[in-house]
Design a protein around this motif. Structure first.
Motif, PDB file in Angstrom:
ATOM      1  N   ARG A 199      23.206 -68.877  -7.241  1.00 43.03           N
ATOM      2  CA  ARG A 199      22.482 -68.410  -6.313  1.00 43.03           C
ATOM      3  C   ARG A 199      21.786 -67.688  -7.931  1.00 43.03           C
ATOM      4  O   ARG A 199      20.230 -66.707  -7.316  1.00 43.03           O
ATOM      5  CB  ARG A 199      22.648 -67.178  -5.319  1.00 43.03           C
ATOM      6  N   SER A 200      22.253 -66.962  -8.529  1.00 39.55           N
ATOM      7  CA  SER A 200      21.942 -66.057  -9.651  1.00 39.55           C
ATOM      8  C   SER A 200      20.868 -66.826 -10.751  1.00 39.55           C
ATOM      9  O   SER A 200      20.236 -66.597 -11.640  1.00 39.55           O
ATOM     10  CB  SER A 200      22.856 -64.654 -10.536  1.00 39.55           C
ATOM     11  N   ARG A 203      17.598 -67.629  -9.418  1.00 39.78           N
ATOM     12  CA  ARG A 203      16.555 -66.816  -9.268  1.00 39.78           C
ATOM     13  C   ARG A 203      16.371 -66.531 -10.617  1.00 39.78           C
ATOM     14  O   ARG A 203      14.875 -65.744 -11.382  1.00 39.78           O
ATOM     15  CB  ARG A 203      17.389 -65.014  -8.820  1.00 39.78           C
ATOM     16  N   LEU A 326      24.116 -76.442  -5.522  1.00 42.08           N
ATOM     17  CA  LEU A 326      23.955 -75.126  -5.080  1.00 42.08           C
ATOM     18  C   LEU A 326      22.824 -74.555  -5.502  1.00 42.08           C
ATOM     19  O   LEU A 326      21.693 -73.662  -5.099  1.00 42.08           O
ATOM     20  CB  LEU A 326      24.769 -74.269  -5.177  1.00 42.08           C
ATOM     21  N   HIS A 330      19.400 -73.283  -3.938  1.00 39.93           N
ATOM     22  CA  HIS A 330      18.640 -71.579  -4.346  1.00 39.93           C
ATOM     23  C   HIS A 330      17.230 -72.247  -4.732  1.00 39.93           C
ATOM     24  O   HIS A 330      16.418 -70.614  -4.529  1.00 39.93           O
ATOM     25  CB  HIS A 330      19.609 -71.049  -4.524  1.00 39.93           C
ATOM     26  N   ASN A 333      15.105 -72.899  -2.413  1.00 43.14           N
ATOM     27  CA  ASN A 333      14.586 -71.713  -1.352  1.00 43.14           C
ATOM     28  C   ASN A 333      13.905 -70.523  -1.192  1.00 43.14           C
ATOM     29  O   ASN A 333      13.244 -70.514  -0.995  1.00 43.14           O
ATOM     30  CB  ASN A 333      16.015 -71.643  -1.185  1.00 43.14           C
ATOM     31  N   GLU A 334      14.360 -70.397  -2.766  1.00 43.17           N
ATOM     32  CA  GLU A 334      13.382 -68.846  -3.805  1.00 43.17           C
ATOM     33  C   GLU A 334      11.742 -69.507  -3.337  1.00 43.17           C
ATOM     34  O   GLU A 334      11.273 -69.152  -3.614  1.00 43.17           O
ATOM     35  CB  GLU A 334      14.035 -68.866  -5.254  1.00 43.17           C
TER      36      GLU A 334
END
Ligand code: M6R
Length: 352
Positions: A199-200, A203, A326, A330, A333-334
């Motif tokens: 996730r990071s 981002r 993943l 993510h 999703n972002e």
């Protein structure tokens, strides 16, 4: 329902430990060091046919058979149907989650017309492929709602390992060690799910317009799949390829604006060579995200690391893919994408 997850895809990613346990259930005898399936095809050569994600599983499967000394190749089903290779005692294996993909059905029907035995490796028991093929091996993942294949890809990789071990063995590899690695896979996936930094990473790189994925050997299909998943659900350009191909053209596109995901596990020759490729992209200023078990020194050249537990290269490929699932999830999703139903795509492609 989504069982509290924001998307079916995320739920299905998290269902992988269970899906793989179901796939392995009753098929692996660890004490005897044996895999038993309720099918027993005679195998001297293998041709895999498939599309999309299932084609990536087919590439991986063909590599397993070759490692056992059995000539095996993977074909895109639509190409196979139009330019069918010579079939000599080949078992033709259709890899298809749905068992309904028209291109794959066309390939299987052509193989059947030419007298080959056919095997459906599928998730859907009552599917057309399961009915039409000589035999079927079910991956037992349970229904997958998200258009993007996730748990079914991991189960395809697992099932094709079982198929190879049950029918042709593992060449120079230690079969007991491989069975152990398969048994550990559900728990190792759980470790990845519980500790992932995807996730990071997502981002940090969500604004990039183009991504590359590289891997060698068993990690080549993982690189292809990582890129496909990202394209499919985030609508961002991505390209996956065999790490060795990098300097044969694509390196011209590598800049500080193109993050490169490099799958490197173990510390063998394949790892060392991929690290050579990592150094090449790092020298062009590209951010490198290493998907690694920490066995090699690839982290020295990486801007970020996605860790996987140490295991056999074959099962490490499955774990690395979970990290890339993943990341794709993510990033999509972002970006607020329609993750479970990406534009223009259907779960099952029933026209050629
Ligand atoms: O049902 P199948 O496995 O035969 O489907 C083949 C492809 O259409 C499928 O894997 C597609 O690439 C996925 N949506 C990828 O996530």
């Amino acid at each position: 329902g989504k069982a509290g997850y924001d998307h079916f895809m995320l739920k299905e990613i998290h269902e992988q430990p269970r899906a793989l346990r179901q796939c392995l259930q009753g098929r692996v005898d660890e004490l005897a060091g044996e895999v038993t399936l309720d099918i027993d095809p005679d195998i001297s050569r293998v041709q895999f046919v498939a599309c999309g994600t299932s084609y990536h599983a087919a590439l991986y499967g063909a590599a397993l058979f070759r490692a056992a000394g059995v000539p095996a190749q993977a074909f895109l089903a639509h190409e196979y149907a139009i330019q069918t290779p010579p079939i000599e005692d080949d078992l033709v294996v259709a890899v298809s989650q749905s068992g309904e993909t028209a291109d794959t059905l066309a390939a299987i029907r052509e193989a059947d017309r030419r007298g080959a035995d056919t095997l459906a490796l599928t998730n859907v028991v009552g599917s057309t492929m399961a009915r039409e093929c000589t035999d079927a091996l079910f991956i037992r993942s349970g229904p997958e709602i998200g258009v993007a294949a996730s748990k079914t890809f991991s189960a395809q990789l697992t099932a094709v390992n079982l198929l190879a071990l049950a029918t042709v063995g593992a060449g120079d590899e230690d079969v007991r060690e491989l069975i152990g690695a398969l048994r550990d896979l559900p728990a190792n996936i759980q470790t990845v799910l519980d500790s992932s930094d995807a996730r990071s990473v997502a981002r940090d790189y969500v604004d990039s317009e183009s991504f590359f994925f590289i891997g060698r050997g068993y990690h080549h299909p993982v690189a292809l799949e990582g890129a496909l998943k990202l394209k499919e659900i985030s609508y961002t350009h991505a390209e996956g390829f065999a790490a060795g191909e990098l300097k044969h053209g694509t390196l011209a596109l590598v800049t500080p604006d193109t993050p490169v995901f490099a799958v490197v596990t173990g510390d063998d020759e394949a790892a060392r060579k991929t690290i050579g490729n990592v150094k090449e992209v790092e020298a062009r200023g590209a951010p490198v995200i290493a998907v690694t078990d920490g066995e090699s020194d690839v982290e020295r050249y990486a801007d970020a690391v996605l860790e996987v537990p140490s295991t056999h290269a074959r099962t490490a490929a499955v774990l690395a893919n979970v990290q890339l699932q993943l990341v794709a999830y993510h990033i999509a999703n972002e970006l607020g994408r329609s993750i479970d139903k990406p534009r223009n795509l259907a779960k099952s492609v029933t026209v050629e």
